[in-house]
Design a protein around this motif. Sequence first.
Motif, PDB file in Angstrom:
ATOM      1  N   THR A  86     -24.327  17.404 107.753  1.00 21.61           N
ATOM      2  CA  THR A  86     -25.133  18.916 107.070  1.00 21.61           C
ATOM      3  C   THR A  86     -26.226  18.381 107.141  1.00 21.61           C
ATOM      4  OG1 THR A  86     -24.889  19.596 105.266  1.00 21.61           O
ATOM      5  CG2 THR A  86     -23.299  20.482 106.648  1.00 21.61           C
ATOM      6  N   THR A  87     -26.997  18.993 106.921  1.00 19.62           N
ATOM      7  CA  THR A  87     -29.275  17.912 106.809  1.00 19.62           C
ATOM      8  C   THR A  87     -29.446  19.200 106.163  1.00 19.62           C
ATOM      9  OG1 THR A  87     -28.633  17.327 108.663  1.00 19.62           O
ATOM     10  CG2 THR A  87     -31.279  17.918 107.854  1.00 19.62           C
ATOM     11  N   PHE A  88     -29.833  18.967 104.798  1.00 21.70           N
ATOM     12  CA  PHE A  88     -30.772  20.082 103.982  1.00 21.70           C
ATOM     13  C   PHE A  88     -31.900  20.473 104.909  1.00 21.70           C
ATOM     14  CE2 PHE A  88     -35.107  20.579 101.107  1.00 21.70           C
ATOM     15  CZ  PHE A  88     -33.875  21.104 100.209  1.00 21.70           C
ATOM     16  N   VAL A  89     -32.513  21.941 105.012  1.00 26.53           N
ATOM     17  CA  VAL A  89     -33.914  22.219 105.237  1.00 26.53           C
ATOM     18  C   VAL A  89     -34.776  21.919 104.479  1.00 26.53           C
ATOM     19  CG1 VAL A  89     -34.831  24.439 106.372  1.00 26.53           C
ATOM     20  CG2 VAL A  89     -32.646  23.691 107.207  1.00 26.53           C
ATOM     21  N   PRO A  90     -35.911  21.200 105.347  1.00 29.14           N
ATOM     22  CA  PRO A  90     -37.518  21.340 104.454  1.00 29.14           C
ATOM     23  C   PRO A  90     -37.807  22.568 103.501  1.00 29.14           C
ATOM     24  CG  PRO A  90     -37.756  19.160 106.193  1.00 29.14           C
ATOM     25  CD  PRO A  90     -36.251  20.125 106.148  1.00 29.14           C
ATOM     26  N   GLY A  91     -38.227  23.147 102.422  1.00 30.58           N
ATOM     27  CA  GLY A  91     -38.817  23.939 102.503  1.00 30.58           C
ATOM     28  C   GLY A  91     -38.502  24.903 102.282  1.00 30.58           C
ATOM     29  N   SER A  92     -36.874  25.115 102.274  1.00 30.84           N
ATOM     30  CA  SER A  92     -35.666  26.493 102.130  1.00 30.84           C
ATOM     31  C   SER A  92     -35.038  26.940 100.492  1.00 30.84           C
ATOM     32  CB  SER A  92     -34.618  25.978 103.052  1.00 30.84           C
ATOM     33  OG  SER A  92     -33.630  24.855 102.241  1.00 30.84           O
ATOM     34  N   VAL A  93     -35.463  26.095  99.527  1.00 30.46           N
ATOM     35  CA  VAL A  93     -35.576  25.725  98.040  1.00 30.46           C
ATOM     36  C   VAL A  93     -36.128  27.471  97.528  1.00 30.46           C
ATOM     37  CG1 VAL A  93     -35.600  25.488  96.036  1.00 30.46           C
ATOM     38  CG2 VAL A  93     -34.633  23.479  97.120  1.00 30.46           C
ATOM     39  N   ARG A  94     -35.455  27.953  97.088  1.00 31.14           N
ATOM     40  CA  ARG A  94     -35.355  29.384  96.501  1.00 31.14           C
ATOM     41  C   ARG A  94     -35.598  29.086  95.371  1.00 31.14           C
ATOM     42  NH1 ARG A  94     -38.778  28.676  99.522  1.00 31.14           N
ATOM     43  NH2 ARG A  94     -38.948  29.665 101.571  1.00 31.14           N
ATOM     44  N   ALA A  95     -35.836  29.813  93.897  1.00 28.11           N
ATOM     45  CA  ALA A  95     -34.911  29.643  93.120  1.00 28.11           C
ATOM     46  C   ALA A  95     -36.034  30.286  91.557  1.00 28.11           C
ATOM     47  CB  ALA A  95     -34.874  28.060  92.268  1.00 28.11           C
ATOM     48  N   SER A  96     -35.199  31.480  90.801  1.00 26.80           N
ATOM     49  CA  SER A  96     -36.213  32.650  90.000  1.00 26.80           C
ATOM     50  C   SER A  96     -36.885  31.400  88.990  1.00 26.80           C
ATOM     51  CB  SER A  96     -35.211  32.848  89.101  1.00 26.80           C
ATOM     52  OG  SER A  96     -34.007  32.916  89.652  1.00 26.80           O
ATOM     53  N   ALA A  97     -38.163  32.102  89.350  1.00 28.76           N
ATOM     54  CA  ALA A  97     -38.874  31.356  87.877  1.00 28.76           C
ATOM     55  C   ALA A  97     -38.281  30.277  86.916  1.00 28.76           C
ATOM     56  CB  ALA A  97     -39.960  32.665  87.409  1.00 28.76           C
ATOM     57  N   GLY A  98     -38.920  29.407  86.310  1.00 28.71           N
ATOM     58  CA  GLY A  98     -38.227  28.809  85.120  1.00 28.71           C
ATOM     59  C   GLY A  98     -37.690  27.738  86.046  1.00 28.71           C
TER      60      GLY A  98
END
Length: 162
Positions: A86-98
């Motif tokens: 698999t390959t990490f998708v650039p710009g795909s990280v989503r995380a709660s504030a902090g």
Amino acid sequence: MNVSLTAPLILTLVGASLAAAAPGTPPKPTLTVQRVVTVAVEGKSAERLEAVATTRPGDLLQASSVFSLSGKEKGARFTVPVPANTTFVPGSVRASAGVRVTYALNPAGPFSATPLKTITVQENGKAVTKEVPAPQNEYRAVRYDLTGLSGTVTVGHRIRVN
């Protein structure tokens, strides 16, 4: 060609969370791995998430984890390797504030906001070794630092099946 990557992917992700556990880390997360499908809705493209039992090359998967935190966890980190094939998708990280997010070119680290890789280039007829920022599609692990956060915290990213 269908490839059953879901079970190994889930085991890898869950194993990563348990391996990273140490005193003061967050409780075991709820883990969801879903296929991202593009569909037409009223003539416009939209994404839909669906359960996945098998995968094929080109499939886009979204891995998400939800934590219930007290705010007293110290050194609370959740490290997720990018599985083989698999390959990490650039710009795909989503995380709660902090949530602080770092990456690595190797599942064991080192982790940083922008991992560096060593390359050799020719300058004035000589081979010169330099450290340069690695492209995001070369990342092999994502680390979410949850220290000091409280309440429901969500993290996730996408990977593409090779």
